[in-house]
Write an enzyme that holds these catalytic residues in place. Structure first.
Site, PDB file in Angstrom:
ATOM      1  N   MET A  43      14.811  22.718  39.735  1.00  0.00           N
ATOM      2  CA  MET A  43      15.211  21.329  39.966  1.00  0.00           C
ATOM      3  C   MET A  43      15.729  20.648  38.707  1.00  0.00           C
ATOM      4  O   MET A  43      15.395  19.498  38.430  1.00  0.00           O
ATOM      5  CB  MET A  43      14.024  20.543  40.563  1.00  0.00           C
ATOM      6  CG  MET A  43      13.509  21.114  41.860  1.00  0.00           C
ATOM      7  SD  MET A  43      14.805  21.277  43.120  1.00  0.00           S
ATOM      8  CE  MET A  43      14.978  19.563  43.579  1.00  0.00           C
ATOM      9  N   ARG A  44      16.534  21.385  37.943  1.00  0.00           N
ATOM     10  CA  ARG A  44      17.185  20.763  36.787  1.00  0.00           C
ATOM     11  C   ARG A  44      18.637  21.203  36.747  1.00  0.00           C
ATOM     12  O   ARG A  44      18.950  22.354  37.086  1.00  0.00           O
ATOM     13  CB  ARG A  44      16.506  21.200  35.486  1.00  0.00           C
ATOM     14  CG  ARG A  44      15.271  20.400  35.157  1.00  0.00           C
ATOM     15  CD  ARG A  44      14.628  20.907  33.895  1.00  0.00           C
ATOM     16  NE  ARG A  44      15.423  20.671  32.695  1.00  0.00           N
ATOM     17  CZ  ARG A  44      15.484  19.528  32.027  1.00  0.00           C
ATOM     18  NH1 ARG A  44      14.823  18.472  32.450  1.00  0.00           N
ATOM     19  NH2 ARG A  44      16.197  19.413  30.929  1.00  0.00           N
TER      20      ARG A  44
ATOM     21  N   ASP B   8      28.620  26.833  38.837  1.00  0.00           N
ATOM     22  CA  ASP B   8      29.590  26.369  37.845  1.00  0.00           C
ATOM     23  C   ASP B   8      29.147  24.989  37.362  1.00  0.00           C
ATOM     24  O   ASP B   8      28.004  24.588  37.596  1.00  0.00           O
ATOM     25  CB  ASP B   8      31.026  26.414  38.387  1.00  0.00           C
ATOM     26  CG  ASP B   8      31.270  25.401  39.484  1.00  0.00           C
ATOM     27  OD1 ASP B   8      30.388  24.540  39.736  1.00  0.00           O
ATOM     28  OD2 ASP B   8      32.352  25.445  40.103  1.00  0.00           O
ATOM     29  N   GLU B   9      30.047  24.275  36.711  1.00  0.00           N
ATOM     30  CA  GLU B   9      29.593  23.050  36.045  1.00  0.00           C
ATOM     31  C   GLU B   9      29.454  21.859  36.981  1.00  0.00           C
ATOM     32  O   GLU B   9      28.997  20.803  36.571  1.00  0.00           O
ATOM     33  CB  GLU B   9      30.510  22.741  34.856  1.00  0.00           C
ATOM     34  CG  GLU B   9      30.510  23.947  33.914  1.00  0.00           C
ATOM     35  CD  GLU B   9      30.751  23.636  32.457  1.00  0.00           C
ATOM     36  OE1 GLU B   9      30.810  22.451  32.098  1.00  0.00           O
ATOM     37  OE2 GLU B   9      30.873  24.599  31.691  1.00  0.00           O
TER      38      GLU B   9
ATOM     39  N   LEU C 119      21.891  22.514  34.912  1.00  0.00           N
ATOM     40  CA  LEU C 119      22.082  23.357  33.737  1.00  0.00           C
ATOM     41  C   LEU C 119      23.152  22.735  32.835  1.00  0.00           C
ATOM     42  O   LEU C 119      24.150  22.204  33.317  1.00  0.00           O
ATOM     43  CB  LEU C 119      22.538  24.759  34.137  1.00  0.00           C
ATOM     44  CG  LEU C 119      21.628  25.547  35.083  1.00  0.00           C
ATOM     45  CD1 LEU C 119      22.128  26.994  35.183  1.00  0.00           C
ATOM     46  CD2 LEU C 119      20.179  25.519  34.649  1.00  0.00           C
TER      47      LEU C 119
ATOM     48  N   ARG D  13      18.417  18.282  26.916  1.00  0.00           N
ATOM     49  CA  ARG D  13      18.742  19.348  27.869  1.00  0.00           C
ATOM     50  C   ARG D  13      19.257  20.610  27.165  1.00  0.00           C
ATOM     51  O   ARG D  13      18.827  21.725  27.446  1.00  0.00           O
ATOM     52  CB  ARG D  13      19.771  18.856  28.890  1.00  0.00           C
ATOM     53  CG  ARG D  13      20.080  19.863  29.983  1.00  0.00           C
ATOM     54  CD  ARG D  13      21.134  19.356  30.948  1.00  0.00           C
ATOM     55  NE  ARG D  13      20.780  18.049  31.484  1.00  0.00           N
ATOM     56  CZ  ARG D  13      19.901  17.836  32.466  1.00  0.00           C
ATOM     57  NH1 ARG D  13      19.300  18.859  33.028  1.00  0.00           N
ATOM     58  NH2 ARG D  13      19.635  16.629  32.881  1.00  0.00           N
TER      59      ARG D  13
ATOM     60  N   HIS E 249      21.343  27.073  48.205  1.00  0.00           N
ATOM     61  CA  HIS E 249      21.322  25.667  48.599  1.00  0.00           C
ATOM     62  C   HIS E 249      21.138  25.600  50.121  1.00  0.00           C
ATOM     63  O   HIS E 249      21.814  26.323  50.855  1.00  0.00           O
ATOM     64  CB  HIS E 249      22.635  24.988  48.189  1.00  0.00           C
ATOM     65  CG  HIS E 249      22.629  23.528  48.499  1.00  0.00           C
ATOM     66  ND1 HIS E 249      21.910  22.617  47.756  1.00  0.00           N
ATOM     67  CD2 HIS E 249      23.226  22.822  49.493  1.00  0.00           C
ATOM     68  CE1 HIS E 249      22.063  21.413  48.277  1.00  0.00           C
ATOM     69  NE2 HIS E 249      22.856  21.511  49.328  1.00  0.00           N
TER      70      HIS E 249
HETATM   71  C1  GRF Z   1      15.040  25.877  48.841  1.00  0.00           C
HETATM   72  O1  GRF Z   1      15.260  25.147  50.016  1.00  0.00           O
HETATM   73  C2  GRF Z   1      16.344  26.127  48.130  1.00  0.00           C
HETATM   74  O2  GRF Z   1      17.417  26.270  49.003  1.00  0.00           O
HETATM   75  C3  GRF Z   1      16.494  24.866  47.315  1.00  0.00           C
HETATM   76  O3  GRF Z   1      15.200  24.561  46.874  1.00  0.00           O
HETATM   77  C4  GRF Z   1      14.250  25.076  47.806  1.00  0.00           C
HETATM   78  C5  GRF Z   1      13.311  25.931  47.033  1.00  0.00           C
HETATM   79  O4  GRF Z   1      12.273  26.436  47.838  1.00  0.00           O
HETATM   80  N1  GRF Z   1      17.426  25.080  46.237  1.00  0.00           N
HETATM   81  P1  GRF Z   1      11.325  27.578  47.299  1.00  0.00           P
HETATM   82  O5  GRF Z   1      10.655  27.029  46.024  1.00  0.00           O
HETATM   83  O6  GRF Z   1      12.154  28.782  47.010  1.00  0.00           O
HETATM   84  O7  GRF Z   1      10.328  27.793  48.386  1.00  0.00           O
END
Ligand code: GRF
Length: 205
Positions: free
Chosen positions: A95-96, A146-147, A98, A70, A114
């Site tokens: 989707m990782r 943050d972490e 940090l 990582r 989020h």
């Molecule tokens: C969104 O729902 C965001 O809130 C989440 O991941 C999704 C990403 O969607 N963190 P997109 O790739 O921006 O359409």
């Protein structure tokens, strides 16, 4: 080449990139002043969001994580962001997790969106979690990273009412509409510099 005096955004994504597209549209329409997207980076070479970035003529770079530690993968991303003079990093469906080195490289300069009203429902499938819990108000949050996962100082939230006709897909779709507004607004606020942070509270000056 970075336009002098403009904020340089680095967008990190792993998927369809609808939040990235909403940010890019908002910049093009002048709703996020004095800002441009310097680079879009994905950990997945086949992320549709990367193709969308390329189609818009933006710098779009895949930095794949497979088989790498990582910290080493993150270091390459940090170097790429620096090479593009990025001063604000926007996670848009990245989707990782940090590494702490990444977070420390851009203190209070990494944003995430989020799809829940944090601190409720952090982690994956937040909309489904909210739906299953039976909440009547759902929504989205833009926060500094943050972490801890989905935890940093909250910049803004937007809510949606859950109806009895909703299913997780319809609820997610309505939250997404609010996400697109929220992210552009949060970037505008942060780049304006017109705020201070007291404890966990983001306050406008
Ligand atoms: C969104 O729902 C965001 O809130 C989440 O991941 C999704 C990403 O969607 N963190 P997109 O790739 O921006 O359409």
């Amino acid at each position: 080449m970075a336009a002098p005096g403009k904020h340089q955004l680095g967008v990190l994504l792993s998927g369809r990139g609808s939040n990235f597209i909403a940010i890019a549209d908002a910049i093009d329409q002048g709703r996020i002043p004095n800002t441009e997207i310097a680079v879009v980076i994905s950990n997945l070479a086949d992320a549709p969001g990367l193709t969308a970035a390329r189609d818009r003529g933006l710098n779009a770079i895949a930095i794949e994580a497979k088989g790498r530690k990582r910290a080493e993968h993150d270091q390459e991303i940090i170097s790429t962001l620096r090479a593009h003079q990025v001063d604000l990093v926007c996670l848009a469906g990245y989707m990782r997790l940090l590494s702490s080195g990444f977070i420390q490289a851009f203190p209070q300069r990494i944003l995430n969106i989020h799809p829940s009203l944090l601190p409720a429902f952090p982690g994956l499938h937040a909309q489904q979690q909210a739906f299953d819990y039976g909440v009547k108000i759902a929504g989205c949050t833009v926060h500094f990273v943050d972490e801890e996962l989905d935890h940093g100082v909250i910049i803004l939230q937007r809510s949606v009412t859950v109806t009895e006709d909703d299913d997780p897909d319809s609820l997610s779709a309505r939250i997404l509409v609010e996400e697109h507004k929220a992210y552009a607004e949060a970037i505008t606020r942060v780049t304006s510099g017109d705020y201070h942070i007291v404890g966990r509270r983001y306050l406008r000056k």
